[in-house]
Design an enzyme around this catalytic site. Structure first.
Site, PDB file in Angstrom:
ATOM      1  CB  SER A   2      -8.661   1.425   5.669  1.00  0.00           C
ATOM      2  OG  SER A   2      -9.142   2.763   5.936  1.00  0.00           O
ATOM      3  CB  SER A  16      -7.381   3.933   2.773  1.00  0.00           C
ATOM      4  OG  SER A  16      -6.802   3.453   3.860  1.00  0.00           O
ATOM      5  CE  LYS A  70      -3.744   2.137   2.767  1.00  0.00           C
ATOM      6  NZ  LYS A  70      -4.884   1.802   3.837  1.00  0.00           N
TER       7      LYS A  70
END
Length: 445
Positions: A169, A145, A75
């Site tokens: 997330s 996210s 990420k």
């Protein structure tokens, strides 16, 4: 079957037997990414030449673990020594740290092949949305996210990927993309080298295509030997069905998925019963927001003081505390969280093995302006509880639905073992999700 289609566990077995090379897996993976990236937009950075060079080096190196050669995404708010970390923010375009975050260093040292940086909501919190699309329907969000990581694993572009969770997330994108994910107990995996939002909530987790994949990574983070033996059969497993205080926010398909899962487990001999919480737990979602936003004030203060006009107003509001959270609000939220963590942990024992609950209100919502609602995640994040997401089928829009299993703090190994028992019942044909039956929307009994 092309190599990119293999689960991490399947590929690890073939690589260990020298029936598949790291380079062969890398080339197959890159072909898939190059084909799908213009559509799914899961990546913010990947360098095919670099990936091939690293794969060849791994083929000439003695394996240190079963992660050897497996494809891993990171990420893009987690630092990597050889790739930019941009946080999906114009403030950090091209930003390089030249050092791996602790979680990346662990898997890289164990032989994982870091393929690229996956897209995220800005600073893994708000502001700019990720460009990533849901592989099941491009008009719908993949969640956030951890948008790119969830979509890349769901679209078979990666076998494994890191995500993070401060509210919801990590687990929510797992549900929206039809994959498996674990959010470990808070603090069990080092956060060093990942952008901080809330120091008492931020948690690093990972995605895979089956429970074995999650366990494979977990062994390398040394979490698989931290708990007492787990049940070996579903028969007699005590499952607390938790609608949570936010049940009214679930849609008919989310409810149907949860009820279907409860009935399937009950049919295999599990003892499923309604689990209700006292009034303190109904206040946890608000407490999570107070803590997250209050701790975020200091996390984003450096960017605020830099005075860059590109600094998103979402973060300005956090720094300026426009919601007006007081010292009293924060202290009360800390105290409530501590109180409820102990109360939640104490529920487990002879009367309760695992909690079964929703990971999201339902199918992924339409539009890339949203990443979905973390209403069914925030409470568990605040409790610091480990959570495992399992896909269970498709809704009427052809989008994935899932459930999550939750355990007490530091029960990660046991929770994964329980998830492995549930997997063949809830997801009998991984990667081939079937429609959830509408009549499962009735109340469980």
């Amino acid at each position: 079957m092309e190599p990119y289609e293999l689960t991490a566990t399947q590929a690890a077995s073939l690589i260990s037997k020298r029936l598949l090379s790291c380079e062969e897996l890398a080339r197959s993976t890159l072909s898939r990414i190059i084909e799908r990236e213009p559509i799914i937009k899961a990546f913010r950075f990947f360098d095919p030449d670099q990936v091939i060079r690293n794969a060849r080096e791994l083929d000439q190196t003695a394996p240190k673990s079963e992660l050897h050669g497996l494809t891993f995404g990171v990420k893009d708010m987690i630092d990597t020594k050889d790739m930019p970390t941009t946080h999906n923010s114009p403030l950090y375009y091209g930003h390089e740290t030249n050092k791996d975050a602790a979680c990346v260093a662990v898997v890289r040292h164990r032989g994982a092949l870091i393929v690229g940086k996956t897209d995220t909501v800005e600073f893994a919190s708000g502001g700019r949305m990720a460009a990533t699309r849901n592989p099941y329907n491009l008009a719908h969000t993949p969640g956030g996210s951890s948008s790119g990581s969830g979509a890349a694993v769901g679209d078979r572009q990666l076998q494994l990927a890191f995500g993070t969770q401060t509210g919801g997330s990590h687990i929510r994108p797992a549900a929206f993309n039809g994959i498996y994910g674990i959010k470990p107990t808070h603090g069990l995996v080092s956060r060093e080298g990942a952008k901080q939002y809330s120091y008492s909530l931020d948690t690093i987790g990972w995605y895979g295509r089956c429970v074995d994949d999650l366990m494979l990574v977990g062994r390398n983070f040394r979490i698989m030997d931290l708990d007492e033996p787990a049940p070996t059969t579903l028969k007699g497993l005590r499952v607390g069905l938790c609608r949570s205080p936010n049940w009214a926010k679930a849609d008919q398909w989310g409810r149907a998925a949860l009820m279907q899962a409860a009935r399937l487990l009950e049919a295999e001999g599990a003892i499923v019963f309604d689990l209700d919480f006292d009034d303190r737990f109904s206040k946890l979602n608000h407490a999570q927001e107070v803590i997250m936003k209050s701790e975020g004030r200091s996390a984003f203060l450096p960017e605020y003081y830099a005075g860059n006009p590109a600094f998103n107003g979402y973060f300005v509001d956090i720094v300026m505390n426009t919601q007006g959270f007081t010292k009293k609000d924060l202290l009360h939220s800390y105290d409530l969280a501590a109180e409820c963590r102990v109360a939640f942990d104490n529920l487990f024992g002879p009367e309760l093995d695992v909690v079964l609950t929703l990971p999201a209100p339902g199918q992924a919502p339409e539009g890339l302006h949203t990443s979905g609602d973390h209403v069914f995640n925030a409470m568990w994040t605040l409790l610091h509880a480990p959570c495992v997401a399992i896909p269970v089928g498709l809704g009427d829009l052809g989008l994935p639905l899932g459930i999550q299993l939750v355990g007490p703090r530091m029960s990660d190994a046991r929770l994964l073992e329980i998830a492995k028992l549930c997997e063949p019942v809830l997801d009998p044909e991984p990667g081939k999700l079937k429609l959830v039956t509408q009549d499962e929307a009735v109340t469980f009994s």
